[in-house]
Design a protein around this motif. Structure first.
Motif, mmCIF file in Angstrom:
data_model
loop_
_atom_site.group_PDB
_atom_site.id
_atom_site.type_symbol
_atom_site.label_atom_id
_atom_site.label_comp_id
_atom_site.label_asym_id
_atom_site.label_seq_id
_atom_site.Cartn_x
_atom_site.Cartn_y
_atom_site.Cartn_z
ATOM 1 N N LYS A 124 0.854 -1.184 0.000
ATOM 2 C CA LYS A 124 0.000 0.000 0.000
ATOM 3 C C LYS A 124 0.893 1.237 0.000
ATOM 4 O O LYS A 124 1.957 1.234 0.636
ATOM 5 N N ILE A 125 0.461 2.293 -0.713
ATOM 6 C CA ILE A 125 1.193 3.552 -0.613
ATOM 7 C C ILE A 125 1.088 4.047 0.820
ATOM 8 O O ILE A 125 0.003 4.140 1.384
ATOM 9 N N SER A 126 2.227 4.337 1.385
ATOM 10 C CA SER A 126 2.303 4.675 2.799
ATOM 11 C C SER A 126 1.976 6.136 3.050
ATOM 12 O O SER A 126 2.080 6.980 2.165
ATOM 13 N N TRP A 127 1.601 6.415 4.290
ATOM 14 C CA TRP A 127 1.469 7.803 4.725
ATOM 15 C C TRP A 127 2.833 8.452 4.905
ATOM 16 O O TRP A 127 2.943 9.664 5.044
ATOM 17 N N ARG A 128 3.887 7.667 4.903
ATOM 18 C CA ARG A 128 5.226 8.180 5.211
ATOM 19 C C ARG A 128 5.842 8.899 4.016
ATOM 20 O O ARG A 128 6.013 8.324 2.949
ATOM 21 N N THR A 129 6.184 10.148 4.228
ATOM 22 C CA THR A 129 6.904 10.932 3.234
ATOM 23 C C THR A 129 8.351 11.058 3.684
ATOM 24 O O THR A 129 8.628 11.349 4.854
ATOM 25 N N ILE A 130 9.271 10.825 2.768
ATOM 26 C CA ILE A 130 10.692 10.990 3.051
ATOM 27 C C ILE A 130 11.101 12.368 2.527
ATOM 28 O O ILE A 130 10.813 12.721 1.377
ATOM 29 N N GLY A 153 11.741 10.741 7.765
ATOM 30 C CA GLY A 153 10.495 10.198 7.237
ATOM 31 C C GLY A 153 9.397 10.487 8.233
ATOM 32 O O GLY A 153 9.585 10.309 9.442
ATOM 33 N N TRP A 154 8.254 10.956 7.755
ATOM 34 C CA TRP A 154 7.180 11.316 8.675
ATOM 35 C C TRP A 154 5.850 10.846 8.125
ATOM 36 O O TRP A 154 5.542 11.067 6.947
ATOM 37 N N GLY A 155 5.082 10.215 8.975
ATOM 38 C CA GLY A 155 3.749 9.787 8.588
ATOM 39 C C GLY A 155 2.702 10.509 9.402
ATOM 40 O O GLY A 155 2.808 10.586 10.627
#
Length: 525
Positions: free
Chosen positions: A264-270, A422-424
């Motif tokens: 799944k595409i994660s909520w986490r943005t790097i 990385g932050w979700g």
């Protein structure tokens, strides 16, 4: 160890394990999971990082839970509503028991909401989720009202991050009392059985769980931060499932019919934090190694140049091996505050060099960039790749990576000039408040704003977004705040990760956008 040797070792491990065909005993009532990051504490209010939060969800519940798609669903509260713009009411679930057999009460809710502020030694506090609450009232044994000083819309999302503990068990407890199990008394689907730091956590089923019995009598969470041993543990049958499947081995694994995958595409943005203070920055010098009197990263033109120097398409396709999509926002598509009008910065090294010259650095400068080497998908390789891009525009770039346990503390202390994070988050205004909001200990804003970015106009829009009970207005303000902050390159987004789980045939899991691995959501096929 060189990259060639690491690749050779991984290939050897994979070949042997595939030859074994994932040998192991038949699926038992015990579940063994291979986790990709260490769990540093079992105190659910001590350190707000994803591995700790995910583990806490096995032993504790929040008032509001989050489903696999990032939507809010009932937890220990069966319903909630805004009584007015500054008052939220939560109806509590009746008949819930803590692991020690005591009743879950409204007093436990109030105590749990107060506790994060009392942990003054927290290296990553949860207070950003509780500071806005100025009043707590028990209306009746099954109703709690929370009030704020100003209108506040996302209260339910805030409290989804605060786990409810037993006041009786925790009132005089230390963080160590959680790690040895003495204070680890929750209402969650599992009870504590053992914790060997850096190695494993053991849990047994809570047969009285209000949400229904888990399929597993016992769960063992193995901490296997290195990708090759984690993969080998799955393939040899030492664990039943793993998170964060190594990208280099994914396509070969998919050809083995003894395993199944969920993605799944994660909520986490790097993304990158850049030191934006005006004075000298620790890891910025001229090309001879002499510190610069002014910090180039303080200049928005330099920050934009760095962004334009990064070929995100190549980064995603090669370094991330397709397990990511280029990012223009700090929240993933589909979440509150995601601004589709923001486009990914185009790869344009010529424009980047021109911007550097306009900012007074025609010959560039020297920079050391930092990142973890055991937290995000291919994190060390991502840092190395970005360094190569920056070298091409005249920024002489070196790389330093380190284990997460060392890296986070240094980064939060502002020791780096350019640091990977990385932050979700499930909402843009939440992420902006924490990552680019002007740091303020009294309000809890900017707790992860490593670059010390500050823009009053951005802060004002975030306040308007958080203060909107109307969801459409909240979304609109959040999008405006994102446009302003990211147009200023407050941070530099790279990509949104894909979350990937691999497991033996015979069990299944619903992939989660928050990347969390929950034992109670695995089930036999």
């Amino acid at each position: 160890m060189s990259g060639f040797k690491r690749s050779t070792l991984r290939a050897g491990v994979l070949a042997v394990a595939l030859a074994l065909g994932g040998a192991g005993s038949a699926l038992a009532a015990d579940l063994r999971l291979g986790l990709a990051a260490d769990v540093s504490s079992l105190d659910p209010h001590y350190l707000n990082i994803a591995p700790n939060v995910a583990m806490s969800a096995h032993f504790f519940d929040a008032l509001v839970n989050v489903d696999a798609d990032g939507k809010l669903v009932p937890g220990l509260a069966t319903s909630w509503k805004a009584v007015d713009a500054t008052t939220w009411e939560f109806k509590l679930r009746q008949g819930v028991k803590f692991h020690d057999g005591s009743d879950f009460t409204a007093q436990d809710v109030i105590f749990s909401l107060d506790r994060p502020a009392a942990l003054t030694n927290s290296p990553g506090p949860f207070t950003a989720y509780t500071r806005q609450i100025v009043g707590k009232k028990i209306v009746d044994p099954h109703t709690v009202r929370l009030t704020t000083a100003a209108p506040y819309g996302p209260m339910a999302l805030d409290v989804s991050s605060i786990f409810i503990v037993s006041k009786k068990a925790v009132e005089k407890a230390s963080t160590d009392d959680f790690n040895n199990g003495k204070a680890l008394v929750g209402t969650g689907p599992y009870k504590f059985a053992g914790f060997k730091r850096g190695d494993r956590i053991e849990a047994v089923r809570n047969d009285a769980y209000w949400g229904g019995r888990s399929a597993w009598d016992k769960v063992t969470f193995r901490i296997i931060a290195n990708s090759a041993p984690r993969l080998a543990a799955l393939l040899s049958g030492d664990v039943d499932a793993i998170e964060s499947v190594p990208t280099a081995d994914l396509s070969r694994l998919k050809r083995n019919d003894k395993f199944r995958f969920e993605q799944k595409i994660s909520w986490r943005t790097i993304f990158w934090h850049l030191d934006q203070q005006a004075g000298p920055s620790s890891f910025v010098t001229d090309k001879a190694g002499k510190p610069l009197a002014k910090n180039p990263l303080h200049d928005a033109r330099v920050r934009k140049a760095i962004s334009l120097a990064i070929n995100r398409k190549a980064l995603v396709e090669r370094t991330m091996e397709g397990l990511a999509v280029p990012a223009s926002n700090i929240v993933a598509p589909g979440l509150v505050g995601y601004n589709a009008a923001l486009k990914v910065d185009a790869y344009d090294p010529a424009a980047a060099r021109k911007l550097l010259a306009e900012a007074g650095y025609p010959d560039g400068f020297a920079l050391t960039i930092h990142g973890p080497n055991d937290r995000y998908i291919n994190d060390e390789q991502v840092v190395q790749t970005v360094a190569q891009f920056l070298n091409r525009i005249g920024i002489q770039t070196k790389v330093q990576t380190m284990p997460l346990s060392v890296y986070f503390g240094k980064a939060r202390n502002g020791e780096f000039s350019m640091a990977l994070l990385g932050w979700g988050t499930l909402a843009g205004d939440f992420g902006l408040r924490t990552l680019v909001g002007t740091p303020n200990q009294a309000t809890g804003w900017g707790t992860w704003n490593w670059g010390k970015y500050s823009n009053p106009a951005v802060d004002k829009l975030i306040v308007s977004s958080l203060g909107s009970v109307d969801q459409s207005k909240r979304d609109g303000f959040a999008k405006q705040a994102a446009a302003l902050a990211l147009g200023d390159h407050a941070v530099i987004p790279l990509h949104h990760q894909y979350a990937t789980w691999a497991m033996r045939k015979g069990i299944k899991y619903t992939a989660r956008t928050d990347e969390f691995t929950f034992a109670h959501q695995f089930s036999p096929e």
